[in-house]
Scaffold this motif. Structure first.
Motif: not given
Length: 603
Positions: A63-65, A240-242, A260-261, A383-387
């Motif tokens: 939920m947060k991501t 991955m899903f992002a 995605p950027a 995606s980069e922020a989550n990773f």
């Protein structure tokens, strides 16, 4: 010796019947020890509870991501997105008090199983609006043609800005900005909060009731360690899903212009909720087959009820009266209100409650919008922020928890020492948070919004500014947002407002390029290449600030985790000042009396 000889000499042997022989044999042969079952009910409960802890942490991280992508998908404000995220706490608060009090008197494993099932249904319900909405529409223009009249600068021509894309917007679907489908996401998150309620309080009380003496802390530590698997899976899965487009499987990937950027990109956020919900439903199944009281604990309780524990008739009568009082109290709300009053009048509990309220409220608020802050402030993809946050946060918190426990044990800190250590770590975390303010980046260089079209002067107001002498004859839609990055390092609202006359595709990078842009030519006379590419320009001056910000996040997470061990020790430390607090939170009259009896005997 035959029978005639025995009769002649009058020799008589005692005759034993079969029953006497068996009894004699039983007395001579030692009894075999009873075989113990290695996979008893309690161990199975620990395994099932560990899986539910993983699913609980997984749902929270997802939920947060996903909150920024949900905000873009439903075109809602940040305050509405915060309301959706807070729906979990709303659902949790609705039932937490009643579940914690009355749940300990019912079949706790089944209640936890029901909670896991509801939690899974809530996660699945959160993803359902995706299947009932139209395709995601990131642009008002037809993406099938790069030479669309709404994209290019058409001098002295009148254009219509009502074009729609059959590949982006479903036929007959209304505009998402007018949709209220986000309410179902809020309801699903609230349902997830309701389902997660019994897992922690009933699971901990079950372990504390039926674990061997002195093993409860070990089991709780193992649970919290295993629960870290959930955030690890959550960060990796969200990253991955992002990278996948939100309508993956429904839209031709070659027709999608953004990457995605891009700030308008929305990943497949709904896939994470489906996976999390299915895992939670599967995790609920074992709880329905577990007993209310493990068989091994029944034997232990029979032994503990021997005269070694209750030696006098006075103590037995005292226990009987307390069991009667507990039975009467559990039948109505009177006992619940009395227990609530006794807890709220405990000074240690109230102080810890205020401390927890302040810490959690600040943590939830910052962590909810942390991903959006990184995306917009440092121009990073979701995606980069989550990773990156998953990579830096989890090891730092795990190391901090271990170091906090080691320091407390190594220096044998007392309650006052633990409190001072918690104050120190919390203060250091606060200082690291304050250092984030100097790292705030400058405004984006947007021609017509923050800068004039010559790129020299800043703009105080963006009213009617997008139109300039370089694009005044292009008949552009000022409300169109299709950002492009010019060779001069300035971002333009759209190719039309940049004065671009033609476009093409770079075969090497498969990116969209725009040529003969009059506004770029006027602002960069020395450069003969007046082209631009699709997407916003990165903030070059803010690149170093991003790495400093990540380093501060590591230090802040480390200090917070180090102090969390101290706070837990303050809560659970059993000394003369906190015995009453511990017993009041146990919600079990039998354990209260047994604890008092052991204290009087010095056990």
């Amino acid at each position: 010796m035959n029978s005639d000889y025995r009769q002649s000499h009058h020799i008589h042997y005692p005759v034993m019947d079969q029953s006497q022989h068996l009894n004699k044999t039983a007395e001579v042969q030692p009894s075999k020890p009873e075989k113990t079952r290695h996979c008893d009910g309690f161990k199975m409960f620990l395994a099932a509870l560990s899986l539910s802890y993983i699913c609980k942490a997984l749902g929270a991280i997802i939920m947060k991501t996903s909150i920024t992508q949900i905000e873009r998908r439903f075109e809602i404000s940040s305050s509405t997105a915060g309301l959706i995220d807070g729906g979990f706490e709303i659902g949790n608060l609705l039932v937490i008090v009643f579940v914690s009090y009355f749940g300990s008197k019912l079949h706790r494993p089944k209640l936890i199983g029901i909670g896991c099932f509801i939690m899974g249904i809530g996660s699945i319900m959160t993803a359902m609006p995706h299947f009932f909405m139209g395709y995601y529409r990131y642009s008002d223009n037809d993406i099938s043609s790069l030479n669309s009249s709404t994209l290019m600068c058409l001098v002295n021509q009148t254009t219509s800005f009502t074009g729609t894309s059959p590949e982006v917007v479903g036929k007959g679907c209304e505009k998402e900005s007018k949709s209220h489908m986000w309410i179902y996401v809020l309801m699903g998150n609230m349902l997830r909060g309701v389902g997660e309620t019994p897992i922690v309080p009933l699971g901990i009380s079950y372990i504390d009731d039926f674990a061997k003496e002195g093993h409860s802390s070990l089991y709780l530590g193992l649970l919290n360690t295993v629960a870290m698997i959930g955030p690890i899976i959550g960060f990796i899965m969200s990253s991955m899903f992002a990278r996948l487009y939100v309508d993956v499987g429904y839209v031709d990937p070659s027709s999608i212009r953004i990457t995605p950027a891009d700030a308008r990109w929305v990943g497949a956020w709904w896939l994470s909720f489906l996976v999390s919900g299915l895992l939670a439903v599967i995790a609920s199944i074992p709880f329905f087959f577990l007993p209310k009281i493990p068989k091994t604990s029944q034997k232990q309780r029979k032994n503990s009820s021997s005269p070694n524990v209750l030696q006098t008739d006075k103590e037995k009568n005292h226990m009987t009266n307390l069991f009667k009082q507990e039975k009467k109290a559990s039948a109505n709300m009177t006992g619940f209100l009395k227990s609530l009053k006794s807890i709220l009048t405990n000074h240690l509990y109230v102080i810890f409650l205020v401390l927890t309220l302040l810490q959690i409220s600040s943590f939830i608020g910052s962590f909810t919008y942390l991903f959006k802050f990184i995306e917009q402030q440092f121009s990073r993809s979701a995606s980069e922020a989550n990773f990156v946050l998953g990579i830096i946060t989890l090891p730092a918190m795990a190391s901090g928890m271990f170091l906090g426990g080691y320091i407390i044990k190594r220096f044998k800190l007392t309650m006052i020492g633990i409190a001072k250590f918690a104050l120190f770590t919390t203060s250091m975390s606060y200082v690291f948070h304050l250092l984030n303010f100097p790292l705030i980046c400058e405004n984006k260089s947007l021609a017509g919004l923050t800068l004039t079209y010559d790129g020299m002067n800043s703009v105080d107001s963006h009213i009617d500014v997008p139109l300039s002498y370089c694009n005044s004859d292009c008949s552009c839609d000022k409300n169109q947002w299709e950002p492009i990055c010019g060779k001069n390092g300035v971002t333009y609202i759209s190719p039309c407002l940049a004065g671009c006359k033609s476009s093409g595709v770079n075969t090497n990078s498969n990116s969209t390029l725009f040529y003969d842009c009059s506004c770029i030519r006027d602002s960069d006379i020395q450069n003969s290449n007046f082209s631009a590419h699709l997407g916003e320009c990165p903030r070059k001056k803010c690149k170093n600030n991003y790495y400093f910000y990540i380093a501060l996040q590591v230090l802040s997470s480390f200090c917070t985790a180090t102090g969390s061990t101290s706070l837990m020790m303050i809560l659970m430390k059993r000394n003369s000042s906190s015995n009453l607090f511990w017993c009041l939170n146990r919600q079990n009259v039998y354990e209260v009396v047994r604890h008092q009896l052991w204290s009087t005997r010095g056990l």
